[in-house]
Scaffold this active site. Structure first.
Site, mmCIF file in Angstrom:
data_model
loop_
_atom_site.group_PDB
_atom_site.id
_atom_site.type_symbol
_atom_site.label_atom_id
_atom_site.label_comp_id
_atom_site.label_asym_id
_atom_site.label_seq_id
_atom_site.Cartn_x
_atom_site.Cartn_y
_atom_site.Cartn_z
ATOM 1 N N LEU A 1 0.831 -1.205 0.000
ATOM 2 C CA LEU A 1 0.000 0.000 0.000
ATOM 3 C C LEU A 1 0.864 1.253 0.000
ATOM 4 C CD1 LEU A 1 -2.833 -0.824 2.571
ATOM 5 C CD2 LEU A 1 -2.565 -1.585 0.217
ATOM 6 N N CYS A 2 0.315 2.286 -0.628
ATOM 7 C CA CYS A 2 1.045 3.543 -0.730
ATOM 8 C C CYS A 2 0.835 4.374 0.523
ATOM 9 C CB CYS A 2 0.552 4.291 -1.959
ATOM 10 S SG CYS A 2 1.913 4.732 -3.010
ATOM 11 N N THR A 3 1.255 3.834 1.670
ATOM 12 C CA THR A 3 1.210 4.574 2.925
ATOM 13 C C THR A 3 2.251 3.990 3.869
ATOM 14 O OG1 THR A 3 -0.025 4.875 4.990
ATOM 15 C CG2 THR A 3 -0.834 3.173 3.512
ATOM 16 N N LEU B 1 -7.275 0.933 -1.008
ATOM 17 C CA LEU B 1 -6.271 0.939 -2.067
ATOM 18 C C LEU B 1 -6.457 -0.107 -3.164
ATOM 19 C CD1 LEU B 1 -3.329 2.296 -0.076
ATOM 20 C CD2 LEU B 1 -3.630 2.780 -2.473
#
Ligand SMILES: *Cc1c(COP(=O)(O)O)cnc(C)c1O
Length: 419
Positions: free
Chosen positions: A369-371, A409
């Site tokens: 995930l982009c976090t 996401l």
């Protein structure tokens, strides 16, 4: 200064409690009797959760051994609502506790005896209450509004609602991870409001069966659990005097914790068993019609489950190793530290197909995930992993898949298997 003086002992960092619930074969964890790499093939995809029947059975057996046989053991299925798990647990425990009409359906489908199903939770809707009355399960009342709704439902269906009162006590469970009783709470009815509520229950013609006291969750200190049970019992005894009918069920809650983080030790059941034996004896005299019930979620299922994700990429960024896997917080929010934790700590994590290997390194296990929150292990000592290896998060049988934001996401969901 003499030359025999030893150097100061190295400061030992706290370690995770040993994870011994699964055997190891040829350097691989064995889950449900199968080596992890073979299990992954059987499942057909990563990431997945696997829950081990043998470990579930053993946990219930240990509890039965430690607790007096008169105490009923209920499974609070919100910890793991997978229908196959609920079905398996229904055959091992005495009852199932549900917290929504959705869970009620799963419990009844699984074959749970409605006489031993109870339904708790604030804000029950009219429709949920109707389904609960028609299912003949015990409803743990959380407010005067529920009494009014049940009065109407009882009349319309010609079936008396079976009710217990969930009490918000005037004490808290000390040392618990999540407090759910004592002080101002959305759960249960404050002790101070109970005399009026009892009168309303009587007037509404509901079938009063007992009390439910749930002080909190994830407690690893036997002493404070015993303390809460003593106080709950004493309060129930007092309340029985103003109850519309004899107490048949006295649910003393649960709160038994499991070790997740470094430095945490397994709960000692022996003092809890002794404490409950004393209460069983008192109840036989003081509340002769009452069964004592404890309701456990994570303690029953948490240690029997693992979450397994495959290493997709091994990156080194400014000296720090990142194992990027196909799993992450969207499937396992609690391991990422974002399900109620105040300070992020590592769950016990390993590389489940390299347990025999000596070589270790500090590595972080992350998801796709982009976090930056998507972190399953932060700089842990792990067997040196390569692409294709299987990262395993232990203690994942409770509050895993169903407590995670799977759609966040847009990555693929995970699979759950009971093995
Ligand atoms: C969540 C909950 C449980 C289960 O808690 P665990 O920590 O999983 O044992 C039991 N009873 C009630 C009322 C709950 O809300």
């Amino acid at each position: 200064m003499t030359d025999t003086a030893s150097p100061p002992p190295a400061r030992r960092l706290p370690e995770h409690a040993p994870m011994q619930q699964f055997a190891v074969q040829e350097g691989e964890l064995v889950i449900g009797g199968e080596r992890l790499s073979v299990l992954a093939e059987r499942v057909g995809q990563t990431p997945f959760y696997a829950y081990d029947r043998g470990a579930l059975r053993q946990r219930v057996a240990e509890l039965r051994q430690a607790l007096p046989r008169q105490v009923k053991l209920h499974y609070a299925m919100k910890a793991n609502p997978m229908p196959a798990v609920v079905g398996f647990m229904a055959g091992l425990v005495d009852g199932i506790d549900v917290a929504s009409a959705g869970e009620l359906k799963v419990a009844l489908d699984a074959g749970a005896d409605p006489a031993e199903v109870s339904f708790a939770g604030p804000g029950k809707t009219e429709a949920e209450l109707r389904r609960a009355v028609a299912s003949r399960v015990l409803i743990n009342l959380e407010s005067a509004r529920e009494v009014q709704l049940l009065a109407g439902i009882t009349q319309r269906l010609g079936l008396p609602a079976r009710v217990a009162v969930r009490v918000n006590p005037d004490f808290e469970l000390k040392g618990s991870g999540m407090k759910m009783g004592g002080g101002p709470k959305q759960f249960g009815v404050d002790v101070e409001q109970l005399p009026a509520l009892m009168a309303e229950i009587r007037a509404a013609g509901l079938g009063f069966e007992g009390f439910h006291l749930f002080a909190g969750s994830q407690n690893l200190r036997a002493e404070s659990i015993c303390d809460a049970q003593q106080q709950s019992y004493a309060l129930a005894l007092r309340l029985a005097e103003i109850a519309p009918a004899p107490v048949q069920f006295l649910n003393l809650g649960g709160g038994f914790g499991i070790p997740y983080f470094p430095g945490e030790q397994r709960l000692d059941l022996a003092p809890i068993g002794e404490n409950l034996a004393g209460l069983v004896e008192r109840a036989a005299r003081e509340l002769p019609q009452a069964s004592l019930v404890i309701e456990l979620g994570r303690y029953l299922v948490g240690e029997a489950g693992v979450y397994v994700a495959r290493v997709l990429d091994r990156k080194v960024s400014r000296g720090q190793v990142f194992l990027v896997t196909d799993g992450g917080l969207h499937h396992h929010l609690s391991a990422s530290g974002n399900f109620g934790q105040v300070v992020r700590k590592n769950y016990p994590v390993t590389i489940g197909n390299r347990l025999g290997e000596e070589a270790r390194e500090a590595a972080s296990v992350v998801g796709p995930l982009c976090t930056p929150l998507d972190l399953l292990a932060d700089r842990m000592q792990l067997p040196v992993a390569r692409e294709g290896d299987l990262a395993v998060v232990f203690q994942s049988g409770a509050y895993g898949a169903s407590a995670s934001p799977q759609n966040f996401l847009g990555h693929p969901g995970c699979v759950e298997v009971l093995v």
